[in-house]
Design a protein around this motif. Structure first.
Motif, short mmCIF file in Angstrom:
data_model
loop_
_atom_site.label_atom_id
_atom_site.label_comp_id
_atom_site.label_asym_id
_atom_site.label_seq_id
_atom_site.Cartn_x
_atom_site.Cartn_y
_atom_site.Cartn_z
N SER A 119 -32.89 -0.93 67.20
CA SER A 119 -33.36 -0.04 65.98
C SER A 119 -33.99 -1.01 64.82
CB SER A 119 -32.42 0.97 66.29
OG SER A 119 -33.71 2.11 65.15
N ARG A 151 -39.54 0.84 66.21
CA ARG A 151 -39.46 0.30 65.20
C ARG A 151 -40.58 1.54 64.46
NH1 ARG A 151 -44.43 -2.03 63.59
NH2 ARG A 151 -46.07 -1.86 64.60
N SER A 152 -41.25 1.30 63.89
CA SER A 152 -41.80 2.22 62.52
C SER A 152 -42.51 1.66 61.11
CB SER A 152 -40.41 3.26 61.90
OG SER A 152 -41.62 4.32 60.98
N VAL A 173 -36.42 0.69 62.99
CA VAL A 173 -36.87 1.95 62.25
C VAL A 173 -36.60 2.26 60.36
CG1 VAL A 173 -37.54 4.98 61.88
CG2 VAL A 173 -36.82 3.32 64.42
N ALA A 199 -43.13 6.58 63.43
CA ALA A 199 -42.49 5.66 64.72
C ALA A 199 -42.71 5.41 66.07
CB ALA A 199 -40.88 6.15 64.59
N PRO A 227 -37.28 9.45 65.64
CA PRO A 227 -36.14 8.50 65.88
C PRO A 227 -34.97 9.90 65.44
CG PRO A 227 -37.01 8.37 63.71
CD PRO A 227 -38.39 9.01 63.94
#
Length: 277
Positions: free
Chosen positions: A47, A153-154, A49, A159, A197
């Motif tokens: 992650s 990811r973002s 994010v 995201a 997310p």
């Protein structure tokens, strides 16, 4: 309406500087290929994010971004196993290849896994195997699929899932590489629908479906690559479909997302709920 990932996928697959097209003459020399699919140690799920996108600051409240990513990583690990990812890519590629040599003579994947002692235990890192161990099975070439990085990811508050790796084929006699195809699929870069997310934290199946769809699209491109149209100078082969066949590994990417569980107080350690719209 959600934009399809396929145009971006094809662009990413064909733009790789390390690509090598499979020639019909090279495939004609293969008699008994062995398929191996693996995930590099440390590839994911990851992650990226919250630490890479400050847009979630208000929703995190007092929770540190690094800790929020750690908790989301736990949820991604619950969504799909490394074994399921590697097997989906292998099975959905192999089952769509033409029913002709050398694919009909491929070494039994159970025997390949047995001699390599690979992918049978989740905790064992999927490092590069000793390919010489496959030679006694009669294999004269290896078709290998490798996932190097995957997760979420973002950017700018949007995201998505991502997946990166490569496929290759090489002969066991001299280790001559006759095909290579890198791939990188990224929902954020493709402008696909936002994969929230916080919703993934409540319903990890949403991440599973995103990754499954990506794997199926990669498999479809691999099938085209592994079906060169210049074999033995024969008539052109029929066009292949651009979408993957029905799922052959548990977890259908084509099913609608399951409904999220009813709102309730979450136990300690969960991601905070998103703020109301």
């Amino acid at each position: 309406m959600t934009r399809s990932l396929l145009p971006f996928l094809v662009l990413a697959l064909t733009a790789g500087c390390a690509s090598q097209q499979l020639a019909g003459a090279d495939l004609d020399r293969v008699r008994r290929p062995a398929f191996i699919s693996r995930i590099e140690d440390g590839a994911g799920p990851k992650s990226l994010v919250f630490r890479d996108d400050s847009a979630y600051g208000d929703k995190l409240k007092k929770l540190e971004p690094v800790e929020a990513d750690r908790r989301l990583t736990v949820k991604l690990q619950q969504a799909v196993t490394r074994f399921e990812i590697s097997e989906r890519l292998r099975v959905n590629t192999l089952t769509q290849l033409p029913r002709e040599a050398p694919w009909t003579q491929a070494v039994d994947p159970a025997r390949v896994a047995s001699v390599l002692e690979s992918f049978l235990v989740e905790e064992v890192p999927a490092n590069a195997p000793d390919y010489d161990l496959v030679t006694p099975l009669g294999a004269d070439a290896i078709v290998e699929f490798v996932v190097q990085d995957f997760g979420m990811r973002s950017k700018g508050g949007r995201a998505g899932a991502y997946l990166r790796g490569y496929g290759r084929m090489f002969t066991l006699d001299g280790r001559s590489e006759v095909w290579r195809r890198p791939f990188e699929v990224d929902q954020v870069a493709a402008g696909d629908a936002h994969l929230d997310p916080f919703k993934v934290g409540k319903n990890p199946e949403l991440f599973r479906q995103a990754i499954s769809s990506m794997l199926d699209q990669v498999a479809a491109v691999f099938v085209k690559d592994l079906t060169p149209r210049d074999r033995r100078g024969g008539p052109p082969l029929p066009d292949l479909p651009t979408t993957a066949a029905p799922d052959t590994v548990p977890g259908s990417a084509g099913q609608p997302p399951p409904e999220a569980p009813p709102e309730k107080d979450l136990p300690a350690g969960e991601l905070p709920d998103p703020d109301p719209e």
